[in-house]
Design an enzyme around this catalytic site. Structure first.
Site, PDB file in Angstrom:
ATOM      1  N   HIS A  92     -10.218   2.674  -1.413  1.00 52.30           N
ATOM      2  CA  HIS A  92     -10.418   2.283  -0.019  1.00 52.30           C
ATOM      3  C   HIS A  92     -11.196   0.972  -0.020  1.00 52.30           C
ATOM      4  O   HIS A  92     -12.236   0.826   0.628  1.00 52.30           O
ATOM      5  CB  HIS A  92     -11.143   3.377   0.774  1.00 52.30           C
ATOM      6  CG  HIS A  92     -10.407   3.764   2.018  1.00 52.30           C
ATOM      7  ND1 HIS A  92     -11.009   3.965   3.224  1.00 52.30           N
ATOM      8  CD2 HIS A  92      -9.089   3.966   2.248  1.00 52.30           C
ATOM      9  CE1 HIS A  92     -10.103   4.289   4.140  1.00 52.30           C
ATOM     10  NE2 HIS A  92      -8.934   4.293   3.563  1.00 52.30           N
ATOM     11  N   HIS A 140       0.817  -1.209   0.000  1.00 57.10           N
ATOM     12  CA  HIS A 140       0.000   0.000   0.000  1.00 57.10           C
ATOM     13  C   HIS A 140       0.855   1.265   0.000  1.00 57.10           C
ATOM     14  O   HIS A 140       0.510   2.257  -0.632  1.00 57.10           O
ATOM     15  CB  HIS A 140      -0.911  -0.019   1.233  1.00 57.10           C
ATOM     16  CG  HIS A 140      -2.040   0.951   1.172  1.00 57.10           C
ATOM     17  ND1 HIS A 140      -3.101   0.810   0.297  1.00 57.10           N
ATOM     18  CD2 HIS A 140      -2.297   2.083   1.872  1.00 57.10           C
ATOM     19  CE1 HIS A 140      -3.944   1.806   0.468  1.00 57.10           C
ATOM     20  NE2 HIS A 140      -3.486   2.595   1.414  1.00 57.10           N
TER      21      HIS A 140
END
Length: 729
Positions: free
Chosen positions: A88, A42
């Site tokens: 997300h 990430h």
């Protein structure tokens, strides 16, 4: 350090050996947590970075490309547009309301931290099966309602319009939903702020909300697959407070009017860790931070928790020495926490103190600019050969097929979703959700308009990841061009499965090549973006989904081109070649449950010619509307337009086969023409194939042998989606 702790932090044996080399010793728990977060997929992009290199990122109008909080382009008259798209996905699958809400909050901070006031939100959403009474369908209706409510809640509370997006459904998303948020802001082109920390002795200031334990391990969680052991991860999902973010945004915008700071960075994934390492890393600086000075929401918090918490609505500022009190005063005036927690050094090292004792010491480079890059194995998926030959029967009459496709959730009007968003706040919105085509806002100061469109067809990307990604770029650009605006740049959100699977890495590699090719050919550089990997559950990956948003500019906001009919008797033209392309089509999927075939390469010359024709014809004011032909082909495109405008159509088109009214040949559009002779001459000049296929008007929907009451078509298109979603209400 015991092996169980190392494994719990998702650190491989090779990575741990590298940590030992970097530090020259064993890490303590704080340092291990920091390495774990910064080397997560990430934060580090370690699997994807190799393929992102080479994206076209430059053009005369590009002010800032990838590498900052958001991309920036010049939109004329000294105004810059700042925009980015983020994912997300994992948090929203775990806790849909807060996951989606904080996704919006994060992308807003990325934009306003650059100095821009945010003027528009959009989103790109993917869910699994929502029809029927199965537990799976009930779950995805719950995920849909929660995610949409979270998006609307955060944007509405912030006073920022959500003006467009796309929502699609496919069984490939049964195990992982995709929630991609986009934001765009405006600022003066010579007043842009960057995420840097430089100048020895300059103070480092924490501003915003207090730090709690929410979101701990969020970056690492978003860098892993889902399985039966980790599906209950609610503590890793952040909790958002849009009213605190509204105060933070206004305080930042007030600060930006002063000459008090060197740089500013949002605390996003990995919280204080990522913001501090990224700011110092970009500048080649070092930093000292005193963690006991961090404003805390909970008692007994440790340095580990303070560095890795992903509590929302927080920023890190590098101020100019001597102006720190001025900075503190601004944020405290807005009732926000603000504390000096450190200073910039020249050491290239992050030194973390806890009550004056050194708690951690890590070189910054290996965790930021020089983070590891992996060269993972790639392998062309075996399934591609199995699905290459698409054979679909031609035994379903067009009326039956028409209503079957019209009732597909990805086709149906999504007013249930967009009615939860305030699209008109700030009073700049020209074209909003439900109008088809690109969303558009006006720049009041200049009289120009900014058009933006989100696009991606996951089925096409499954069938051919390279061509599918190229088509996403071209289709998003076409939507912008069909509004009369010139497409200028893109942001992307690259959603793929598990990078440890060589077939997924091949899909990703091919997708990047498709984006590179399309952006070069169409002159729409990539200025920002995001990669989301590990979108898989129990070994099953989502379809490759490189979501694209294209942003463009119309010199005259008054010439924004509509996407639906606005008068009766208007000549309707079909532009582009229809070749009977059913590969990856909705027709094949909805009627025969088949996803396959061979996609045709994007004809960039034809695509550019179509854009240029419509933009020029709009300038000459000879068009009433223009709309891209998309999913479901000409029949579904016209049905949407007729339903929204409540104006019927009477069209007859000569195709090779009757079912070609549902084909998804690329680079096509439907336009309404005011001056037919002038338009036909212009189309001939640009080399665009055209055919007059009918006129608007009446209360029937007529296309070849389909002849239905417009009222019946509208009832399905406008109301069916809400009936599906509200089953439990």
């Amino acid at each position: 350090m015991d092996k169980a702790t190392i494994q719990a932090h998702k650190i491989s044996d090779e990575e741990y050996e590298e940590i030992l080399k970097i530090l020259g010793r064993e890490p303590n728990l704080l340092e291990l947590g920091i390495f774990s977060a910064m080397w997560s997929e990430h934060c580090s992009y370690k699997s994807s970075k190799k393929y992102l290199n080479g994206f076209p990122t430059k053009a005369p109008w590009v002010i800032q490309g990838p590498g900052e909080n958001a991309g920036v382009i010049d939109v004329g008259d000294g105004v810059a547009a700042v925009f980015k798209m983020e994912s997300h996905n994992h948090p929203s699958f775990i806790e849909p309301f807060q996951g989606a809400a904080t996704g919006v909050g994060g992308i807003l901070r990325d934009v306003f931290t650059m100095g821009a006031r945010v003027v528009a939100n959009m989103n790109s959403l993917r869910f699994g099966e929502i029809r029927g009474e199965s537990e799976l369908a009930k779950k995805h209706r719950y995920l849909l309602k929660g995610s949409v409510a979270g998006i609307g809640h955060y944007g509405n509370c912030m006073g920022i319009p959500t003006i467009g997006g796309e929502t699609t459904f496919d069984p490939s998303f049964n195990g992982n939903i995709l929630i991609n948020a986009f934001a765009l802001g405006l600022c003066k082109s010579d007043e842009i702020f960057y995420g840097k920390a430089e100048g020895v002795g300059n103070p480092v200031i924490y501003v915003g909300s207090k730090t709690g334990r929410d979101g701990l391990g969020g970056a690492v969680m978003a860098s892993d697959s889902f399985n039966d052991e980790n599906k209950s991860l609610r503590p890793t999902v952040q909790v958002g407070d849009p009213f605190a973010e509204k105060l933070l945004m206004e305080a930042c915008l007030e600060l930006f009017k002063k000459d008090y700071i060197i740089g500013i960075q949002d605390m996003g994934a990995a919280g204080l860790t990522s913001s501090s390492f990224e700011m110092a890393g970009r500048s080649g600086s070092g930093m000292k931070m005193y963690l006991d000075r961090v404003p805390m929401r909970e008692v007994g918090m440790t340095p580990y928790e303070l560095m890795l918490s992903e509590s929302q609505e927080r920023m890190l500022i590098c101020a100019k020495k001597g102006f720190e009190q001025k900075v503190l005063e601004i944020f405290r005036k807005w009732d926000l926490d603000a504390e000096i927690i450190g200073e910039v050094t020249s050491s290239g090292v992050m030194q973390l103190y806890w009550h004056d004792e050194l708690a951690g010491e890590i070189p910054i480079g290996p965790l930021s600019e020089a983070a590891p890059v992996l060269d993972r194995p790639v392998a062309r998926p075996k399934y591609l050969d199995e699905i290459a030959n698409l054979e679909i029967p031609n035994n379903i009459d067009n009326k039956t097929a028409f209503f079957k496709l019209l009732k597909e959730p990805e086709v149906l009007n999504k007013s249930f979703i967009y009615d939860q968003y305030d699209a008109n706040i700030q009073t700049n919105t020209i074209k909003q959700p439900g109008c088809l085509g690109a969303a558009t806002i006006r720049i009041k100061e200049s009289g120009r308009a900014i058009a933006m469109a989100a696009q991606c067809d996951p089925r096409a990307n499954f069938v051919d990841p390279k061509i599918g990604a190229a088509r996403a770029v071209a289709a998003a650009g076409r939507k912008v061009a069909m509004s009369g605006a010139v497409p200028l740049a893109i942001t992307d959100c690259l959603n793929y499965g598990n990078p440890q699977n060589p077939e997924v890495m091949w899909q990703f590699k091919e997708g990047c090549e498709g984006i590179k090719e399309a952006c070069r050919e169409l002159n729409t550089p990539v200025v920002s973006g995001n990669v989301s990997l590990y979108n898989d559950t129990d070994g099953i990956s989502v379809y490759p989904t490189p979501a694209i948003v294209t942003v463009g500019v119309n010199e005259d906001a008054n010439l924004n081109l509509k996407s639906t009919f606005s008068s009766e008797g208007r000549a309707i033209y079909l532009l582009g070649e229809t070749s009977g392309e059913f590969a990856a089509s909705l027709y094949a999927k909805a009627l025969f449950n088949v996803v396959g075939g061979k996609l045709k390469e994007v004809d960039y010359k034809a695509e550019r010619a179509l854009w240029e024709l419509v933009i020029e014809a709009n300038k000459e004011q000879i068009l009433e509307f223009a709309n891209s032909v998309g999913v479901g082909g000409l029949a579904i495109t016209l049905a949407k337009m007729a339903s929204i405008s409540n104006i019927g159509v009477n069209c007859e088109v000569k195709f090779k086969e009757p079912n070609f009214i549902f084909d998804e040949s690329f680079s096509r559009a439907v336009v309404g023409v005011k001056d037919e002779a002038k338009f036909e001459a212009l189309a001939t000049k640009f080399g665009v194939k055209f055919e007059k296929i009918g006129v608007s008007g009446g209360k029937r929907f007529k296309l070849n042998e389909i002849d239905e009451s417009l009222e019946d078509v509208r009832e399905i298109y406008l109301n069916e989606f809400a009936k599906i979603v509200k089953k439990e209400d």
